[in-house]
Scaffold this motif. Structure first.
Motif, PDB file in Angstrom:
ATOM      1  N   ILE A 148       0.808  -1.224   0.000  1.00  0.00           N
ATOM      2  CA  ILE A 148       0.000   0.000   0.000  1.00  0.00           C
ATOM      3  C   ILE A 148       0.841   1.273   0.000  1.00  0.00           C
ATOM      4  O   ILE A 148       0.304   2.361   0.109  1.00  0.00           O
ATOM      5  CB  ILE A 148      -0.928   0.038   1.235  1.00  0.00           C
ATOM      6  CG1 ILE A 148      -0.087  -0.016   2.523  1.00  0.00           C
ATOM      7  CG2 ILE A 148      -1.938  -1.081   1.197  1.00  0.00           C
ATOM      8  CD1 ILE A 148      -0.897   0.216   3.783  1.00  0.00           C
ATOM      9  N   PHE A 149       2.144   1.149  -0.160  1.00  0.00           N
ATOM     10  CA  PHE A 149       3.044   2.280   0.072  1.00  0.00           C
ATOM     11  C   PHE A 149       2.854   3.415  -0.933  1.00  0.00           C
ATOM     12  O   PHE A 149       3.061   4.581  -0.602  1.00  0.00           O
ATOM     13  CB  PHE A 149       4.501   1.798   0.055  1.00  0.00           C
ATOM     14  CG  PHE A 149       4.773   0.728   1.070  1.00  0.00           C
ATOM     15  CD1 PHE A 149       4.848   1.040   2.416  1.00  0.00           C
ATOM     16  CD2 PHE A 149       4.917  -0.598   0.693  1.00  0.00           C
ATOM     17  CE1 PHE A 149       5.083   0.056   3.365  1.00  0.00           C
ATOM     18  CE2 PHE A 149       5.150  -1.595   1.633  1.00  0.00           C
ATOM     19  CZ  PHE A 149       5.227  -1.264   2.967  1.00  0.00           C
ATOM     20  N   GLU A 150       2.451   3.109  -2.163  1.00  0.00           N
ATOM     21  CA  GLU A 150       2.326   4.143  -3.175  1.00  0.00           C
ATOM     22  C   GLU A 150       0.887   4.634  -3.343  1.00  0.00           C
ATOM     23  O   GLU A 150       0.619   5.446  -4.222  1.00  0.00           O
ATOM     24  CB  GLU A 150       2.855   3.617  -4.513  1.00  0.00           C
ATOM     25  CG  GLU A 150       4.343   3.302  -4.494  1.00  0.00           C
ATOM     26  CD  GLU A 150       4.846   2.823  -5.842  1.00  0.00           C
ATOM     27  OE1 GLU A 150       4.037   2.808  -6.791  1.00  0.00           O
ATOM     28  OE2 GLU A 150       6.030   2.475  -5.945  1.00  0.00           O
ATOM     29  N   LEU A 151      -0.009   4.150  -2.517  1.00  0.00           N
ATOM     30  CA  LEU A 151      -1.393   4.597  -2.598  1.00  0.00           C
ATOM     31  C   LEU A 151      -1.517   6.001  -2.025  1.00  0.00           C
ATOM     32  O   LEU A 151      -0.792   6.377  -1.101  1.00  0.00           O
ATOM     33  CB  LEU A 151      -2.312   3.650  -1.827  1.00  0.00           C
ATOM     34  CG  LEU A 151      -2.358   2.204  -2.323  1.00  0.00           C
ATOM     35  CD1 LEU A 151      -3.309   1.381  -1.468  1.00  0.00           C
ATOM     36  CD2 LEU A 151      -2.790   2.150  -3.783  1.00  0.00           C
ATOM     37  N   SER A 152      -2.446   6.776  -2.558  1.00  0.00           N
ATOM     38  CA  SER A 152      -2.640   8.155  -2.091  1.00  0.00           C
ATOM     39  C   SER A 152      -4.100   8.371  -1.722  1.00  0.00           C
ATOM     40  O   SER A 152      -5.006   7.770  -2.309  1.00  0.00           O
ATOM     41  CB  SER A 152      -2.211   9.161  -3.159  1.00  0.00           C
ATOM     42  OG  SER A 152      -2.933   8.964  -4.361  1.00  0.00           O
ATOM     43  N   GLU A 153      -4.313   9.243  -0.760  1.00  0.00           N
ATOM     44  CA  GLU A 153      -5.649   9.499  -0.231  1.00  0.00           C
ATOM     45  C   GLU A 153      -6.574  10.076  -1.306  1.00  0.00           C
ATOM     46  O   GLU A 153      -6.178  10.921  -2.099  1.00  0.00           O
ATOM     47  CB  GLU A 153      -5.551  10.470   0.949  1.00  0.00           C
ATOM     48  CG  GLU A 153      -6.853  10.708   1.672  1.00  0.00           C
ATOM     49  CD  GLU A 153      -6.679  11.552   2.913  1.00  0.00           C
ATOM     50  OE1 GLU A 153      -7.619  12.289   3.267  1.00  0.00           O
ATOM     51  OE2 GLU A 153      -5.593  11.481   3.525  1.00  0.00           O
ATOM     52  N   GLY A 154      -7.807   9.579  -1.335  1.00  0.00           N
ATOM     53  CA  GLY A 154      -8.816  10.084  -2.253  1.00  0.00           C
ATOM     54  C   GLY A 154      -8.927   9.333  -3.561  1.00  0.00           C
ATOM     55  O   GLY A 154      -9.937   9.455  -4.264  1.00  0.00           O
ATOM     56  N   ARG A 155      -7.923   8.518  -3.921  1.00  0.00           N
ATOM     57  CA  ARG A 155      -7.934   7.835  -5.212  1.00  0.00           C
ATOM     58  C   ARG A 155      -8.759   6.559  -5.175  1.00  0.00           C
ATOM     59  O   ARG A 155      -8.803   5.846  -4.178  1.00  0.00           O
ATOM     60  CB  ARG A 155      -6.500   7.485  -5.641  1.00  0.00           C
ATOM     61  CG  ARG A 155      -5.621   8.666  -5.944  1.00  0.00           C
ATOM     62  CD  ARG A 155      -6.178   9.531  -7.069  1.00  0.00           C
ATOM     63  NE  ARG A 155      -6.258   8.822  -8.330  1.00  0.00           N
ATOM     64  CZ  ARG A 155      -5.292   8.834  -9.256  1.00  0.00           C
ATOM     65  NH1 ARG A 155      -4.180   9.525  -9.025  1.00  0.00           N
ATOM     66  NH2 ARG A 155      -5.421   8.200 -10.383  1.00  0.00           N
ATOM     67  N   ASN A 156      -9.432   6.290  -6.293  1.00  0.00           N
ATOM     68  CA  ASN A 156     -10.083   5.000  -6.483  1.00  0.00           C
ATOM     69  C   ASN A 156      -9.045   3.987  -6.936  1.00  0.00           C
ATOM     70  O   ASN A 156      -8.210   4.280  -7.804  1.00  0.00           O
ATOM     71  CB  ASN A 156     -11.198   5.103  -7.525  1.00  0.00           C
ATOM     72  CG  ASN A 156     -12.475   5.690  -6.967  1.00  0.00           C
ATOM     73  OD1 ASN A 156     -12.817   5.458  -5.811  1.00  0.00           O
ATOM     74  ND2 ASN A 156     -13.175   6.470  -7.767  1.00  0.00           N
ATOM     75  N   VAL A 157      -9.102   2.788  -6.350  1.00  0.00           N
ATOM     76  CA  VAL A 157      -8.090   1.772  -6.624  1.00  0.00           C
ATOM     77  C   VAL A 157      -8.756   0.404  -6.747  1.00  0.00           C
ATOM     78  O   VAL A 157      -9.656   0.066  -5.969  1.00  0.00           O
ATOM     79  CB  VAL A 157      -7.027   1.716  -5.495  1.00  0.00           C
ATOM     80  CG1 VAL A 157      -5.951   0.696  -5.824  1.00  0.00           C
ATOM     81  CG2 VAL A 157      -6.412   3.079  -5.270  1.00  0.00           C
ATOM     82  N   TRP A 158      -8.332  -0.372  -7.740  1.00  0.00           N
ATOM     83  CA  TRP A 158      -8.712  -1.783  -7.807  1.00  0.00           C
ATOM     84  C   TRP A 158      -7.709  -2.574  -6.971  1.00  0.00           C
ATOM     85  O   TRP A 158      -6.505  -2.477  -7.192  1.00  0.00           O
ATOM     86  CB  TRP A 158      -8.682  -2.299  -9.244  1.00  0.00           C
ATOM     87  CG  TRP A 158      -9.806  -1.823 -10.107  1.00  0.00           C
ATOM     88  CD1 TRP A 158      -9.770  -0.822 -11.032  1.00  0.00           C
ATOM     89  CD2 TRP A 158     -11.137  -2.345 -10.128  1.00  0.00           C
ATOM     90  NE1 TRP A 158     -10.990  -0.671 -11.626  1.00  0.00           N
ATOM     91  CE2 TRP A 158     -11.858  -1.593 -11.099  1.00  0.00           C
ATOM     92  CE3 TRP A 158     -11.794  -3.360  -9.431  1.00  0.00           C
ATOM     93  CZ2 TRP A 158     -13.197  -1.837 -11.380  1.00  0.00           C
ATOM     94  CZ3 TRP A 158     -13.128  -3.599  -9.713  1.00  0.00           C
ATOM     95  CH2 TRP A 158     -13.817  -2.850 -10.676  1.00  0.00           C
ATOM     96  N   ILE A 159      -8.176  -3.331  -5.990  1.00  0.00           N
ATOM     97  CA  ILE A 159      -7.275  -4.097  -5.139  1.00  0.00           C
ATOM     98  C   ILE A 159      -7.630  -5.577  -5.182  1.00  0.00           C
ATOM     99  O   ILE A 159      -8.778  -5.956  -5.472  1.00  0.00           O
ATOM    100  CB  ILE A 159      -7.318  -3.610  -3.667  1.00  0.00           C
ATOM    101  CG1 ILE A 159      -8.735  -3.757  -3.083  1.00  0.00           C
ATOM    102  CG2 ILE A 159      -6.842  -2.174  -3.575  1.00  0.00           C
ATOM    103  CD1 ILE A 159      -8.820  -3.440  -1.601  1.00  0.00           C
TER     104      ILE A 159
END
Length: 303
Positions: free
Chosen positions: A104-115
């Motif tokens: 999760i290190f490169e994830l940023s707040e507010g973004r939609n993400v497929w996980i």
């Protein structure tokens, strides 16, 4: 029945509380639920009591359905990153909040993400999280309005950092916009020890000041619109939602020549918030915000 919204707000709150206790201690939960409904039955009109029971059931169902969830493992989920700091990350899926661990290190707040990964159900009622999702792989989606707002807020922090330094920039983001993600964990603990942690969170006072300043300059209609934007920009916390709803009702009431009632207004705000975020029954900010306004409303009624 005078001020029915007050009864509805108290009832939906008690429904959520009863469900929480039922989950952890069924016998005590049943006793509290029966005792509360018995008081209502013997103190209010019988037809009105039926409506009260409906709100009580809504509170129970809403609270139970929020925490009773199992996210599918080993399948792609589209989630939005709701909070991200150096030591914490959470996401929202179908209005359910859960913690993220793993890649999760490169994830940023507010973004939609497929996980894709594994979900472990473990409700933390006071934080409103339904469990922990261990991310194995992810794919960042294109930006939408919410993610662009977060990108803009991040840009503000970077500009403040250039001129003031990271520590002062983090304080400004917390005090002005309620974004405490940039503040170090040890510094947050210092704020708690000194009893001033409320300083780094947006309150109803912020909303009132923003609205009044805008109303004086550009009029109430545009001020309401910008105040709504400020509420979204600051993360839609319980205190700002409550304040915006009350301001909106106050202005609408004055324009249609209806008497404004602060207790009914704050009760409507509580109902709306608890329907969408039932876990707020254990949120200290929610409790203090509403209790203070209710006491002010009672004092004004006595006068």
């Amino acid at each position: 029945m005078a001020r029915p919204l007050v009864y509805y707000a108290v009832t939906i709150f008690m429904g959520c509380i009863s469900c929480l206790i039922l989950i952890n201690s069924p016998i005590i939960g049943v006793v509290i639920a029966v005792f509360f409904l018995a008081i209502m039955y013997f103190t209010i009109d019988k037809k009105f009591f039926c409506i009260v029971v409906c709100f009580f059931v809504i509170g129970i169902i809403n609270y139970y359905s929020y925490f009773n969830i199992n996210l599918p493992s080993q399948s792609k989920l589209k989630v939005r990153i709701s909070d991200k700091s150096t030591y914490y990350c959470s996401a929202i899926y179908n209005n359910k909040k859960f913690n993220l661990t793993g890649n999760i290190f490169e994830l940023s707040e507010g973004r939609n993400v497929w996980i894709n990964g594994e979900f472990k159900k473990k409700a933390v009622y006071e934080k409103g999280t339904v469990g922990t999702y261990t991310v194995k792989i992810y794919e960042i989606c294109d930006e939408d309005i919410i993610s662009k707002i977060d990108t803009f807020r991040k840009g503000l922090y970077e500009k403040f950092s250039e001129g003031l330094g990271k520590e002062k920039a983090a304080l400004i983001m917390g005090v002005c916009f309620g974004d405490s993600g940039y503040i170090e964990k040890m510094q947050k603990e210092d704020f708690k020890k000194m009893g001033i942690s409320h300083v780094i969170s947006v309150s109803g006072l912020h909303m009132s000041i923003v609205y009044k300043a805008l109303e004086t300059i550009i009029g109430y209609k545009i001020a309401l619109l910008f105040s709504f934007g400020y509420m979204i920009f600051t993360g839609g916390q319980s205190s700002t939602i409550r304040a915006f709803i009350m301001i909106f009702i106050l202005k609408v009431a004055s324009k249609v020549y209806k008497k404004y009632d602060s207790l009914s207004s704050v009760s409507l705000a509580a109902i709306i918030i608890l329907i969408f975020r039932p876990f707020y029954i254990l949120d200290i900010g929610f409790m203090l915000s509403f209790l203070c306004v209710i006491e002010i409303g009672r004092a004004s009624c006595r006068e």
